[in-house]
Design an enzyme around this catalytic site. Structure first.
Site, PDB file in Angstrom:
ATOM      1  N   HIS A 150      50.080  38.653  51.509  1.00 34.88           N
ATOM      2  CA  HIS A 150      50.081  38.081  50.158  1.00 34.88           C
ATOM      3  C   HIS A 150      49.734  39.110  49.088  1.00 34.88           C
ATOM      4  O   HIS A 150      49.996  38.872  47.903  1.00 34.88           O
ATOM      5  CB  HIS A 150      49.095  36.915  50.094  1.00 34.88           C
ATOM      6  CG  HIS A 150      49.538  35.721  50.880  1.00 34.88           C
ATOM      7  ND1 HIS A 150      50.116  34.610  50.298  1.00 34.88           N
ATOM      8  CD2 HIS A 150      49.516  35.476  52.207  1.00 34.88           C
ATOM      9  CE1 HIS A 150      50.420  33.723  51.234  1.00 34.88           C
ATOM     10  NE2 HIS A 150      50.062  34.224  52.402  1.00 34.88           N
ATOM     11  N   ASP A 199      48.913  43.211  41.424  1.00 36.43           N
ATOM     12  CA  ASP A 199      48.784  41.889  42.033  1.00 36.43           C
ATOM     13  C   ASP A 199      49.990  41.641  42.923  1.00 36.43           C
ATOM     14  O   ASP A 199      51.122  41.990  42.547  1.00 36.43           O
ATOM     15  CB  ASP A 199      48.717  40.799  40.957  1.00 36.43           C
ATOM     16  CG  ASP A 199      47.718  39.698  41.306  1.00 36.43           C
ATOM     17  OD1 ASP A 199      47.430  39.513  42.498  1.00 36.43           O
ATOM     18  OD2 ASP A 199      47.237  39.028  40.367  1.00 36.43           O
TER      19      ASP A 199
END
Length: 471
Positions: A162, A370
């Site tokens: 992720h 991110d």
């Protein structure tokens, strides 16, 4: 022990830390986004979730939640310190986020990481049905695929990262780089958020092991490991429905009144993490106030920064710095009853978040790096009238899917200030056109699309997709 055809493994179980007096548990929507991403799938699929319950000591027995069986992996205080706070979050996390903070390396951390990963693999081997599917999630468990394959070669094993995956020159710094890569290669399908991450992984495998590797498949140990980008998403329809609930609409109106009904509201919602660019954002905002481009009476910033990994020294230092900066800005530019920044550190439930999203004219999502950032997608989904503006870091995975956002380089202070001004001063028609395009993309590529794409590729009925961009 009951067995499941789908086993999901993640560092944490998806529940609140406390159990209600009647023994019921509730889903925990973590600020990291993993639970929010997988929750819609698991509510409708018979499955077992393997994870840590949050405390140290013996593993508690927990009831099913929404039909999902919960299998707890115990952690000792040493496991928590050396595996979770140590190797996972002081070695891998900073390295995977461009080494924004210097990664630390300690041999006992690696030993704990191996120990805990083996514990997860053994738990999965115990509960998975013959020929079932095991889906391993994220950087805490990178050794599990290979360990599980040794124990249960009959399983289809998927691994999904992720967070970002770093370029070779950064990853090669890791003392245990080969072991980590071999752990991931135990999977049948290794998924990433971005195509660049899949490319980085393939390059590393070819360099370290000297095996044939492309961005889509790797040949190793007589097996083909498929590789690809599967950008994670949200339950778009659920967030849109929540944002239109009468109580949420009323709460958004009340929040705006509580802020003094300013002309503009800027909102940021982050975990307290050095990758999120909170300090850069505060500095840009304070300089806009100091230069007169933003007036405190007309514009209010709401910064939600949920505490995270509070025992890790780097996070304690960051929180102190952020709180000092908020205090400085409010002391210098605020007035009695009119702070320049409303700073909140408590977590919010889904309804309150939706109200905040509805209230905000500008959503500032400006991480330094991110993997995806689901907050950006949630804000867009909540803007059911196509109003609002999204200020988005080009280093968030979401930027590849939402180029209509006001994209900025958060390392460039002047560019960040200009982007924030552009979002605040946007022509309503242009802003609405941007929001419509982003919302259309999210409705097409929602959480169910992500799950279908990944699992169909894992079972061989689908093909590895190309990286998503807007149509």
């Amino acid at each position: 022990m009951r067995q499941s055809s789908l086993v999901v493994m993640a560092n944490r179980l998806p529940i609140d830390d406390s159990v209600a007096p009647d023994g019921a548990c509730e889903w925990r929507r973590s600020p990291g986004g993993l639970v929010s991403a997988l929750h819609p799938l698991l509510k409708h699929t018979p499955a077992t979730w393997i994870g840590w319950a949050g405390g140290t000591g013996p593993a508690p027995a927990l009831p099913d939640v929404d039909g999902v069986r919960l299998h707890t992996v115990p952690l000792t205080p040493e496991d928590f310190r050396d595996h979770y706070e140590g190797f996972a979050n002081a070695t891998l996390w900073p390295l995977y986020h461009d080494a924004v903070e210097q990664p630390e390396h300690h041999r006992r951390w690696w030993e704990a990481y191996q120990r805990v990963n083996r514990r997860f693999a053994e738990a999965a081997a115990e509960v998975a049905e013959p020929g079932g599917v095991a889906w391993v999630q994220d950087y805490h468990l990178q050794l599990v695929p290979a360990l599980l394959r040794e124990l249960r070669p009959d399983l289809r094993i998927g691994f999904f990262l992720h967070v970002p995956f770093p370029p070779p020159e950064l990853f090669m710094q890791l003392p245990r780089r080969a072991e980590l890569l071999r752990g991931m290669l135990g999977a049948d399908l290794v998924g990433f958020q971005r195509a660049q991450a899949a490319h980085n992984f393939a390059q590393l495998v070819a360099k370290v092991f000297g095996v044939p590797a492309t961005d889509r498949q790797i040949e190793v140990d007589g097996r083909t490991v498929r590789v690809g980008a599967f950008p994670v998403s949200i339950d778009t329809a659920e967030m849109a429905a929540l944002a239109t609930r009468p109580d949420v609409v009323a709460r958004a109106d009340q929040l705006r009144k509580d802020l003094g009904d300013p002309e503009h509201v800027i909102l940021s919602v982050d975990r307290m993490d050095y990758t999120k660019g909170i300090e850069h954002r505060l500095k840009a905002y304070s300089e806009l106030i100091a230069s007169g481009h933003v007036k405190v009476r007309d514009t209010v910033m709401v910064q939600v920064a949920v505490p995270s990994r509070e025992r890790v020294g780097q996070y304690q230092i960051l929180r102190d710095r952020v709180e000092r900066e908020v205090g400085r800005i409010n002391g210098e530019f605020g007035r009695v009853g009119e702070p320049a920044i409303h700073y909140l550190t408590q977590p919010f439930d889904r309804a309150e978040l939706a109200a905040l999203y509805r209230m905000a004219d500008v959503m500032a999502v400006t991480p330094l790096r991110d993997g995806m950032n689901l907050v950006a997608k949630e804000y867009v989904a909540a803007r059911v009238d196509d109003s609002g503006a999204l200020l988005l870091s080009e280093f968030a995975g979401a930027a590849a899917e939402m180029p209509e956002a006001y994209l900025v380089n958060p390392h460039d202070l002047e560019g960040l200030k200009q982007g924030l001004l552009a979002a605040l001063q946007a022509d309503p028609a242009d802003a609405a056109a941007r929001m419509r395009a982003m919302r259309a993309h999210l409705h097409r590529y929602d959480i169910r699309s992500w799950v279908r794409s990944y699992l169909s590729t894992l079972d061989g009925t689908g093909s590895v997709p190309h990286e998503l961009t807007t149509d």
